[in-house]
Design an enzyme around this catalytic site. Structure first.
Site, PDB file in Angstrom:
ATOM      1  N   HIS A 112       1.144  -1.111  -0.192  1.00 38.44           N
ATOM      2  CA  HIS A 112      -0.199  -0.113   0.035  1.00 38.44           C
ATOM      3  C   HIS A 112       1.026   1.519  -0.214  1.00 38.44           C
ATOM      4  O   HIS A 112       0.345   2.080  -0.105  1.00 38.44           O
ATOM      5  CB  HIS A 112      -1.126   0.114   1.504  1.00 38.44           C
ATOM      6  CG  HIS A 112      -1.758  -0.727   0.742  1.00 38.44           C
ATOM      7  ND1 HIS A 112      -3.322  -0.415   0.842  1.00 38.44           N
ATOM      8  CD2 HIS A 112      -2.232  -2.442   1.570  1.00 38.44           C
ATOM      9  CE1 HIS A 112      -3.812  -1.194   0.403  1.00 38.44           C
ATOM     10  NE2 HIS A 112      -4.169  -2.205   0.763  1.00 38.44           N
ATOM     11  N   LYS A 121      -9.025  13.319   5.279  1.00 33.90           N
ATOM     12  CA  LYS A 121      -8.026  12.582   5.798  1.00 33.90           C
ATOM     13  C   LYS A 121      -6.623  12.075   5.923  1.00 33.90           C
ATOM     14  O   LYS A 121      -7.097  13.552   7.030  1.00 33.90           O
ATOM     15  CB  LYS A 121      -6.828  11.879   4.045  1.00 33.90           C
ATOM     16  CG  LYS A 121      -5.911  13.179   3.673  1.00 33.90           C
ATOM     17  CD  LYS A 121      -6.199  13.353   1.874  1.00 33.90           C
ATOM     18  CE  LYS A 121      -6.505  13.199   1.161  1.00 33.90           C
ATOM     19  NZ  LYS A 121      -7.479  12.141   0.012  1.00 33.90           N
ATOM     20  N   ARG A 122      -6.348  11.160   7.137  1.00 34.50           N
ATOM     21  CA  ARG A 122      -5.479  11.503   7.263  1.00 34.50           C
ATOM     22  C   ARG A 122      -4.310  12.838   7.594  1.00 34.50           C
ATOM     23  O   ARG A 122      -3.529  13.127   6.348  1.00 34.50           O
ATOM     24  CB  ARG A 122      -4.318  10.413   7.582  1.00 34.50           C
ATOM     25  CG  ARG A 122      -3.459   9.826   8.500  1.00 34.50           C
ATOM     26  CD  ARG A 122      -2.956   8.208   8.145  1.00 34.50           C
ATOM     27  NE  ARG A 122      -2.875   7.638   7.182  1.00 34.50           N
ATOM     28  CZ  ARG A 122      -0.942   7.764   6.240  1.00 34.50           C
ATOM     29  NH1 ARG A 122      -0.191   7.971   7.046  1.00 34.50           N
ATOM     30  NH2 ARG A 122      -0.595   7.261   5.529  1.00 34.50           N
ATOM     31  N   LYS A 137       0.500  14.136   2.520  1.00 31.86           N
ATOM     32  CA  LYS A 137      -1.089  14.436   1.881  1.00 31.86           C
ATOM     33  C   LYS A 137      -0.863  15.555   1.301  1.00 31.86           C
ATOM     34  O   LYS A 137      -1.893  16.743   1.117  1.00 31.86           O
ATOM     35  CB  LYS A 137      -1.721  13.626   2.980  1.00 31.86           C
ATOM     36  CG  LYS A 137      -1.792  12.551   2.534  1.00 31.86           C
ATOM     37  CD  LYS A 137      -2.293  11.776   4.321  1.00 31.86           C
ATOM     38  CE  LYS A 137      -2.681  10.284   3.655  1.00 31.86           C
ATOM     39  NZ  LYS A 137      -3.453   9.871   2.773  1.00 31.86           N
ATOM     40  N   THR A 141      -8.546   6.656  -1.790  1.00 29.98           N
ATOM     41  CA  THR A 141      -9.782   6.248  -2.077  1.00 29.98           C
ATOM     42  C   THR A 141     -11.134   6.984  -1.832  1.00 29.98           C
ATOM     43  O   THR A 141     -11.984   7.223  -2.523  1.00 29.98           O
ATOM     44  CB  THR A 141     -10.246   4.764  -1.040  1.00 29.98           C
ATOM     45  OG1 THR A 141     -10.057   5.391  -0.175  1.00 29.98           O
ATOM     46  CG2 THR A 141      -9.528   3.710  -1.611  1.00 29.98           C
ATOM     47  N   LYS A 148     -14.883   7.965  -3.468  1.00 32.18           N
ATOM     48  CA  LYS A 148     -16.063   8.883  -3.095  1.00 32.18           C
ATOM     49  C   LYS A 148     -16.761   9.778  -3.103  1.00 32.18           C
ATOM     50  O   LYS A 148     -17.736  10.174  -3.954  1.00 32.18           O
ATOM     51  CB  LYS A 148     -15.570   8.393  -1.399  1.00 32.18           C
ATOM     52  CG  LYS A 148     -15.270   7.321  -0.684  1.00 32.18           C
ATOM     53  CD  LYS A 148     -15.075   7.206   0.743  1.00 32.18           C
ATOM     54  CE  LYS A 148     -14.148   5.908   1.422  1.00 32.18           C
ATOM     55  NZ  LYS A 148     -12.649   5.963   2.067  1.00 32.18           N
TER      56      LYS A 148
END
Length: 809
Positions: free
Chosen positions: A355, A543-544, A549, A651, A655
């Site tokens: 991942h 998100k985390r 990110k 992901t 969504k």
């Protein structure tokens, strides 16, 4: 399954009475939820039993999906939808004066995960059940999950996530299926009955007790299982002798040590104690799961050397990689198979999903720690490694650097990703770019040696949860336009393309979005006392929290936009509401500083009347699945802005896309495939390409100081971190400042800033053209079907597991 409302009413009232000795009028919503959940579980249990029996009696090949996380969220509404009784249940409760939504809010999100890894696992379980694929989840029943996030004075504060406080109506404890797990001690090697035997002495035993949760398939009678293991003491939990001597701590020491294993997800590993606990957790649920699988397989009466024909074990990231050695231990030590036969079975049974290319997430353990905690497992790993090096030395004589990089034991560590690759028949990435980076960069040596193992399986999301359940208004609109076939075949959403320029459909879609935005605005007002305008652009990054990110890039753009508004309050922009949601790891101090920065900027902007309400910033506390179900349907813009090459897939991007948001993105992870599906005109791309990023990392040449000095916008923003602009101490955001200016901006926030600002300006202009914007939204929804996890699971089933659907009659 069909159960009418009158039956549900009768059964519900009986359940309230039997569980709580209460009637409807005298019961709380919590008791009503627990009674209803218990009843729905009972409705599912008949098919749960049928499913389990059929898999056994027909000797179906079963998949066992091993994952540290299963972020399943709430199950009440999902189970009602999948059983096909949601409408009847809603009517039954309404006649009793109860709103189903009120009971849904009583359910606590299961504390079983953190981010995309766990949510993917949950989506995969849903798809396996809905496709009739015999599949089971295997994980840990955490007592307190990751943590519950509180924001206090802008800072993240972690408190225990006591999600089991009121019990879990969906689980069934199965003490008779418990197994023993052994830690520590030493292994004696003896020669007996013409073979070597390995006897484990002086180990510390614990009991793994399974709790099973039904995973209900959509309208198909299939009910698979998620098995979660709880760590419990063997025999006496309480040392009365020690207690009587006044040794109170010693009296409960063993019990506390054991139960710590299933207390929390990802214990702090900044200290050795935390790392030891993490290793124990990983072996605990992996060993328990494999022992359970082998015990179930034995009952089928099929020779053990055919295990791989009936069992597929999937390793979700490196956390369960020790499964390779554990299965070898059972086959060699307990089943007394030869090493070669055991290795053939193991490698044909195991499959591994990688991942991430982030080195911190590729598990590795100090040899001394691993050997002390898992002595027999270390011996097996050592032997696997010895044989691997022997093979590699024959293939690549003299290439010591290559061999060292591929060794499972090297540089004082046991490298779990290497173990997973060597011990599996399939190694897959989770997006096309990610898989290519694995093959050509990060795992190139392994790919060259095992070219047939490597393959891509782009991640997916369950449309039942993220469209039918989370956005019923949109689901109804879609069905009114193209019928219901898309529910069973999500790629049928493509038929919506014929409505992309239909003004009537666009107007209806716009109204669905507005209704969702109004609902979310009310939620924000009720929970955060912040007024947000539903007519503004809802720009969302949830998100985390991790530096790659780039929530930091997002907040820097907001700071720049605020600066422009302060200079020109009449700036021609569509009002914008920026929404964040993220948890930072408790020991990840840079990430926690970014959360503080976001909240500090939000406080300043939200209380500045001079900008005329054109800008608002909201940080959603304790982001979780049930909160995602509220915000994603309301989003206009989806922020997918990770540093290119760093996000394996994502992901959340899928969504948001499925719910009609327009994506602003780097060409990273699955964003590339989203662009390929929707076309350049229906996504907003910015930032460096993968080859540019990889070149900087390999050859250097990036100098963040130059951008800091030469771009006045960047200079002003970065200086505001330390110059008192936010009325905080000089050191408050110094770590962020230093990371950008003195540590060369590892994730290229400053490098991509100008491109990102331009992309955001394009969003502003696109949104002004309502017809064009709605056309983009329709195109995103229409092309999202390929990212449904049903599509992904069919690929796994055919390409990796070799499993077939089983029809439960």
């Amino acid at each position: 399954m069909y159960i009418d409302k009158d039956t549900i009413k009768r059964d519900f009232k009986k359940r309230l009475t039997s569980m709580f000795a209460e009637d409807v009028e005298g019961s709380s919503n919590l008791h009503r939820y627990q009674a209803l959940g218990s009843l729905i579980k009972e409705y599912a249990s008949e098919n749960w039993l049928k499913t389990t029996k059929q898999y056994t009696e027909k000797k179906e090949k079963q998949v066992y999906y091993f994952s540290m996380e299963f972020l399943i969220g709430r199950l009440l509404m999902s189970n009602l939808i999948n059983l096909g009784i949601k409408d009847e249940c809603e009517k039954a409760l309404k006649e009793l004066g109860i709103d189903l939504r009120d009971l849904e809010e009583m359910e606590t999100d299961a504390g079983l995960g953190n981010g995309g890894l766990g949510r993917l696992a949950a989506c995969f379980l849903d798809s396996m059940a809905s496709l009739g694929i015999p599949g089971n989840g295997n994980g840990i029943r955490y007592n307190y999950g990751l943590f519950e996030q509180k924001i206090v004075d802008g800072y993240q504060v972690e408190i225990p996530d006591n999600w089991l406080r009121d019990g879990n109506v969906w689980e069934t404890r199965k003490e008779d299926k418990a197994v023993e797990i052994r830690f520590g001690g030493y292994v004696e090697v003896v020669f007996e009955d013409n073979r070597l035997k390995f006897v484990h002495h002086n180990y510390e035993p614990i009991v793994a007790v399974p709790y099973d949760i039904p995973i209900v398939g959509y309208h198909n009678n299939t009910v698979n299982s998620l098995r979660l293991w709880s760590a419990e003491p063997v025999g006496r939990e309480f040392d009365f002798s020690s207690f009587s001597k006044g040794e109170y701590n010693k009296a409960v020491e063993y019990k506390s040590w054991v139960e710590a294993i299933s207390q929390v997800l990802y214990p702090d590993d900044s200290r050795e104690e935390g790392r030891i606990l993490r290793l124990k957790q990983q072996y605990f649920f992996t060993s328990a799961g494999i022992q359970s699988i082998v015990r179930r397989y034995r009952k089928m009466g099929i020779p053990m050397n055919r295990l791989d024909e009936y069992v597929a074990i999937h390793i979700n990231d490196t956390h369960p990689a020790v499964a390779v050695a554990e299965l070898m231990r059972i086959l060699v030590d307990e089943e007394e198979l030869s090493w070669d036969e055991a290795w053939r079975i193991t490698t044909h049974t195991m499959a591994y999903t990688n991942h991430t290319i982030m080195s911190e997430a590729l598990e590795k353990w100090p040899v001394d720690m691993f050997k002390k905690i898992l002595p027999r497992i270390y011996m097996i790993v050592e032997e696997i490694n010895r044989r691997l090096i022997e093979e590699l030395s024959m293939k690549y004589p003299g290439d010591e650097e290559r061999i060292r990089s591929m060794a499972i034991i090297g540089f004082g560590n046991v490298r779990m990703a290497n173990l997973a690759i060597v011990g599996s028949h399939s190694v897959n990435g989770v997006a096309k770019l990610h898989t290519e980076i694995l093959k050509k960069q990060e795992l190139a040596n392994f790919y060259q040696y095992y070219p047939n193992k490597f393959n891509n399986k782009t991640n997916g999301i369950t449309h039942r949860r993220w469209l039918i359940q989370a956005n019923p208004g949109l689901a109804k609109l879609v069905s009114s336009a193209i019928g219901n076939k898309w529910i069973y075949v999500p790629t049928e959403l493509k038929r919506l393309l014929s409505y992309s320029k239909d003004r009537q459909f666009q107007n209806k879609l716009s109204q669905v979005k507005m209704d969702n935005k109004v609902d979310f605005s009310n939620y924000v007002k009720d929970h955060y006392n912040v007024d947000i305008d539903p007519n503004s652009i809802f720009d969302v990054q949830v998100k985390r929290l991790h530096a790659y990110k780039r929530q930091l890039l997002n907040i820097f753009h907001i700071m720049d936009l605020y600066n422009r508004l302060k200079e020109n309050p009449d700036l021609d922009i569509v009002p914008r509401t920026f929404i964040f949601g993220a948890k930072a790891s408790p020991s990840y101090y840079l990430a926690k500083q970014i959360i503080k920065l976001i909240n500090t900027v939000a406080n300043k902007i939200n209380n500045d009347n001079s900008i005329k309400g054109k800008l608002k910033v909201v940080f959603l506390e304790n982001y979780r699945v049930s909160l995602a179900e509220k915000i994603i349907p309301a989003a206009d813009v989806s922020e997918q802005i990770s540093t290119t090459t760093k996000e394996a897939s994502g992901t959340g991007n899928m969504k948001f896309m499925m719910n009609g948001a327009v994506t602003i993105a780097t060409l990273d992870g699955a964003n590339i495939e989203i662009r390929d599906e929707v076309g350049e005109d229906n996504i907003v791309i910015f930032g460096m390409k993968d080859y540019e990023v990889l070149n900087y990392y390999k050859n250097g040449g990036y100098n963040s100081m130059e951008i800091y000095k030469n771009d006045p916008r960047v200079n002003r923003i970065v200086n505001s971190l330390i110059d008192g602009s936010f009325n905080v101490s000089y050191n408050e955001f110094k770590m962020i400042y230093d990371s950008l200016v003195y540590h060369n901006d590892e994730f290229f926030v400053l490098r991509d800033f100008d491109s990102y600002v331009n992309a955001q300006n394009r969003i502003n202009e696109l949104y002004k053209d309502k017809a064009k914007w709605q056309e983009m939204c329709v195109c995103n929804i229409a092309n999202s079907g390929v990212f449904a996890s049903d599509h992904t699971i069919v690929q796994y089933s055919k390409g990796i597991w070799n499993t077939k659907p089983s029809i439960i009659l």
